[in-house]
Design a protein around this motif. Structure first.
Motif, PDB file in Angstrom:
ATOM      1  N   TYR A  24       1.194   8.824  -7.209  1.00 29.42           N
ATOM      2  CA  TYR A  24       0.667   7.701  -6.442  1.00 29.42           C
ATOM      3  C   TYR A  24       1.772   7.168  -5.532  1.00 29.42           C
ATOM      4  CZ  TYR A  24      -2.639   3.987  -5.518  1.00 29.42           C
ATOM      5  OH  TYR A  24      -3.534   3.147  -4.893  1.00 29.42           O
ATOM      6  N   VAL A  25       1.493   7.130  -4.249  1.00 25.83           N
ATOM      7  CA  VAL A  25       2.477   6.711  -3.255  1.00 25.83           C
ATOM      8  C   VAL A  25       2.459   5.192  -3.132  1.00 25.83           C
ATOM      9  CG1 VAL A  25       3.142   6.856  -0.829  1.00 25.83           C
ATOM     10  CG2 VAL A  25       2.334   8.909  -2.029  1.00 25.83           C
ATOM     11  N   GLU A  26       3.625   4.606  -3.234  1.00 33.75           N
ATOM     12  CA  GLU A  26       3.787   3.151  -3.183  1.00 33.75           C
ATOM     13  C   GLU A  26       4.926   2.769  -2.251  1.00 33.75           C
ATOM     14  OE1 GLU A  26       2.044   0.810  -4.447  1.00 33.75           O
ATOM     15  OE2 GLU A  26       1.045   1.592  -6.229  1.00 33.75           O
ATOM     16  N   GLY A  27       4.859   1.559  -1.737  1.00 30.48           N
ATOM     17  CA  GLY A  27       5.977   0.960  -1.024  1.00 30.48           C
ATOM     18  C   GLY A  27       6.437   1.715   0.202  1.00 30.48           C
ATOM     19  N   VAL A  28       5.494   2.273   0.962  1.00 32.90           N
ATOM     20  CA  VAL A  28       5.875   2.951   2.199  1.00 32.90           C
ATOM     21  C   VAL A  28       6.050   1.886   3.281  1.00 32.90           C
ATOM     22  CG1 VAL A  28       5.197   4.600   3.984  1.00 32.90           C
ATOM     23  CG2 VAL A  28       4.674   5.066   1.570  1.00 32.90           C
ATOM     24  N   ALA A  29       7.254   1.839   3.832  1.00 32.93           N
ATOM     25  CA  ALA A  29       7.549   0.836   4.854  1.00 32.93           C
ATOM     26  C   ALA A  29       8.670   1.327   5.754  1.00 32.93           C
ATOM     27  CB  ALA A  29       7.957  -0.478   4.199  1.00 32.93           C
ATOM     28  N   VAL A  30       8.586   0.886   6.997  1.00 31.07           N
ATOM     29  CA  VAL A  30       9.627   1.161   7.984  1.00 31.07           C
ATOM     30  C   VAL A  30       9.998  -0.171   8.625  1.00 31.07           C
ATOM     31  CG1 VAL A  30      10.194   2.362  10.142  1.00 31.07           C
ATOM     32  CG2 VAL A  30       8.745   3.483   8.433  1.00 31.07           C
ATOM     33  N   ARG A  31      11.274  -0.402   8.780  1.00 30.92           N
ATOM     34  CA  ARG A  31      11.727  -1.639   9.429  1.00 30.92           C
ATOM     35  C   ARG A  31      11.069  -1.762  10.798  1.00 30.92           C
ATOM     36  NH1 ARG A  31      18.033  -2.363   9.920  1.00 30.92           N
ATOM     37  NH2 ARG A  31      17.668  -1.619  12.037  1.00 30.92           N
ATOM     38  N   ALA A  32      10.666  -2.957  11.160  1.00 30.08           N
ATOM     39  CA  ALA A  32       9.867  -3.194  12.372  1.00 30.08           C
ATOM     40  C   ALA A  32      10.485  -2.579  13.624  1.00 30.08           C
ATOM     41  CB  ALA A  32       9.637  -4.693  12.566  1.00 30.08           C
ATOM     42  N   LEU A  60      13.260  -4.920   2.341  1.00 25.38           N
ATOM     43  CA  LEU A  60      12.508  -4.172   3.353  1.00 25.38           C
ATOM     44  C   LEU A  60      11.007  -4.337   3.131  1.00 25.38           C
ATOM     45  CD1 LEU A  60      12.400  -2.039   5.692  1.00 25.38           C
ATOM     46  CD2 LEU A  60      12.330  -0.310   3.884  1.00 25.38           C
ATOM     47  N   LEU A  61      10.566  -4.208   1.887  1.00 24.83           N
ATOM     48  CA  LEU A  61       9.138  -4.312   1.588  1.00 24.83           C
ATOM     49  C   LEU A  61       8.622  -5.731   1.810  1.00 24.83           C
ATOM     50  CD1 LEU A  61       9.033  -2.016  -1.553  1.00 24.83           C
ATOM     51  CD2 LEU A  61       8.234  -1.477   0.757  1.00 24.83           C
ATOM     52  N   ASP A  62       9.390  -6.730   1.406  1.00 27.65           N
ATOM     53  CA  ASP A  62       8.992  -8.120   1.657  1.00 27.65           C
ATOM     54  C   ASP A  62       8.797  -8.359   3.147  1.00 27.65           C
ATOM     55  OD1 ASP A  62       8.992  -8.916  -1.028  1.00 27.65           O
ATOM     56  OD2 ASP A  62      11.052  -9.678  -0.947  1.00 27.65           O
ATOM     57  N   ASP A  63       9.742  -7.872   3.949  1.00 32.52           N
ATOM     58  CA  ASP A  63       9.673  -8.063   5.397  1.00 32.52           C
ATOM     59  C   ASP A  63       8.532  -7.248   6.019  1.00 32.52           C
ATOM     60  OD1 ASP A  63      10.799  -9.151   7.879  1.00 32.52           O
ATOM     61  OD2 ASP A  63      11.296  -7.050   8.309  1.00 32.52           O
ATOM     62  N   ALA A  64       8.412  -5.989   5.628  1.00 32.36           N
ATOM     63  CA  ALA A  64       7.410  -5.102   6.236  1.00 32.36           C
ATOM     64  C   ALA A  64       5.979  -5.557   5.959  1.00 32.36           C
ATOM     65  CB  ALA A  64       7.604  -3.672   5.736  1.00 32.36           C
ATOM     66  N   PHE A  65       5.763  -6.164   4.803  1.00 31.64           N
ATOM     67  CA  PHE A  65       4.415  -6.601   4.444  1.00 31.64           C
ATOM     68  C   PHE A  65       4.195  -8.089   4.729  1.00 31.64           C
ATOM     69  CE2 PHE A  65       4.761  -2.590   2.175  1.00 31.64           C
ATOM     70  CZ  PHE A  65       3.548  -2.012   2.489  1.00 31.64           C
ATOM     71  N   ASP A  66       5.057  -8.664   5.548  1.00 37.07           N
ATOM     72  CA  ASP A  66       4.902 -10.044   6.021  1.00 37.07           C
ATOM     73  C   ASP A  66       4.536 -11.029   4.923  1.00 37.07           C
ATOM     74  OD1 ASP A  66       5.468  -9.400   8.720  1.00 37.07           O
ATOM     75  OD2 ASP A  66       3.407  -8.710   9.000  1.00 37.07           O
ATOM     76  N   GLY A  67       5.262 -10.981   3.818  1.00 38.99           N
ATOM     77  CA  GLY A  67       5.026 -11.926   2.739  1.00 38.99           C
ATOM     78  C   GLY A  67       3.859 -11.585   1.832  1.00 38.99           C
TER      79      GLY A  67
END
Length: 172
Positions: free
Chosen positions: A71-79, A18-25
């Protein structure tokens, strides 16, 4: 809500994907290392992970004190699930962890996410940022605009200096 140690290999793989995809590489192994070791909020639809956020402990120096920071890290939502409250739900799930265990919340907002965090009560840091590196305190001007805090009972001078602890990769 679960600690990294409570996630099995399939769940960890789903978070990383999810994180790889959400942050576009633009999510590397150092970013991954920053995301694990704390508490995770995961939002699933069936067997599909659609949103994630984590809180890890760090130390921030401010006003002559070493503050225990969530510390907040890795916040992502599928596109295909963005814009419908999934990120807000993840942040709401992280709230009790922040309020229950830390003196201050902190994060570095991804490009374009500042309005999202401000809407949730996070405040942009107004002063200088730096890192306590192995060679001493180093200024991190590139992080001044993306650093946000959530005051949790400790007085903060938002125009003062804020120094984070050292880590590999992006320090903020």
């Amino acid at each position: 809500m679960t600690h990294t140690s409570g996630l099995d290999s399939a769940a960890l793989a789903a978070v990383r994907a999810l994180l790889d995809d959400a942050f576009d590489g633009d999510f590397d192994d150092a970013d991954w290392d920053h995301t694990v070791g704390g508490m995770h909020a995961l939002l699933w639809e069936g067997s599909e992970l659609i949103a994630h956020g984590a809180v890890v402990q760090r130390r921030l120096l401010h006003g002559g004190r070493a503050l225990r920071a969530g510390y907040v890290e890795g916040v992502a939502v599928r596109a295909d699930r963005r814009g419908v409250g999934k990120g807000t739900a993840v942040m709401a799930a992280l709230g009790p962890v922040l309020r229950g265990g830390y003196e201050v919340g902190a994060l570095s907002a991804a490009d374009g996410a500042d309005v999202f965090y401000q809407r949730l009560g996070w405040q942009r840091w107004q002063g200088r940022t730096s890192v306590l590196a192995p060679t001493g305190v180093l200024r991190t001007e590139e992080d001044d605009e993306s650093t946000f805090v959530l005051p949790l009972g400790v007085p903060l001078d938002l125009a003062g200096e804020l120094t984070c602890d050292w880590r590999e990769g992006d320090v903020w």
